[in-house]
Design a protein around this motif. Structure first.
Motif, PDB file in Angstrom:
ATOM      1  N   LEU A 107       0.823  -1.209   0.000  1.00 12.93           N
ATOM      2  CA  LEU A 107       0.000   0.000   0.000  1.00 12.93           C
ATOM      3  C   LEU A 107       0.857   1.260   0.000  1.00 12.93           C
ATOM      4  O   LEU A 107       0.517   2.253  -0.640  1.00 12.93           O
ATOM      5  N   ARG A 145      -5.226   4.888   0.214  1.00  9.67           N
ATOM      6  CA  ARG A 145      -5.764   4.092   1.315  1.00  9.67           C
ATOM      7  C   ARG A 145      -7.123   4.650   1.715  1.00  9.67           C
ATOM      8  O   ARG A 145      -7.314   5.850   1.753  1.00  9.67           O
ATOM      9  N   HIS A 171      -6.995  -2.126   3.430  1.00  9.81           N
ATOM     10  CA  HIS A 171      -6.283  -3.189   4.141  1.00  9.81           C
ATOM     11  C   HIS A 171      -7.077  -3.455   5.423  1.00  9.81           C
ATOM     12  O   HIS A 171      -6.889  -2.772   6.435  1.00  9.81           O
TER      13      HIS A 171
END
Length: 97
Positions: free
Chosen positions: A23, A31, A44
């Motif tokens: 990421l 994100r 995530h």
């Protein structure tokens, strides 16, 4: 409207650290806590739940190395190249090269 957006799930064998490193290397996907919008997003789940659940609870719910990518309106070739470059960098780092 025509067509649809795509969501891709990737599970890194390096677990939480590998997913987090991936990421951190993405240039296009940001994100996010959810997959909604016109821009490319990356989620995530294990990161979102850290601090709320212990590691065993997280592992029972979702693999720690899981990343979900939602394709946005950016150029498809750019998104693919970005994801492959980020994954290659994580693999190279894990291999020590």
């Amino acid at each position: 409207m025509s067509g649809f957006g795509g969501v891709l799930g990737i599970e890194f064998t390096g677990g939480f650290e590998a997913a987090d490193a991936f990421l951190g290397r993405l240039r296009y996907a940001r994100r996010s806590a959810s997959l909604g919008g016109v821009e490319s997003l990356a989620v995530h789940p294990a990161s979102m739940w850290r601090g709320m659940l212990d590691e065993d609870q997280i592992a029972a719910s979702v693999p720690p190395g899981l990343v979900r990518l939602a394709a946005g309106t950016e150029d498809t070739a750019d998104l693919v190249a970005d994801a492959l470059a980020a994954a290659d960098a994580v693999v190279a780092t894990a291999a020590g090269t």
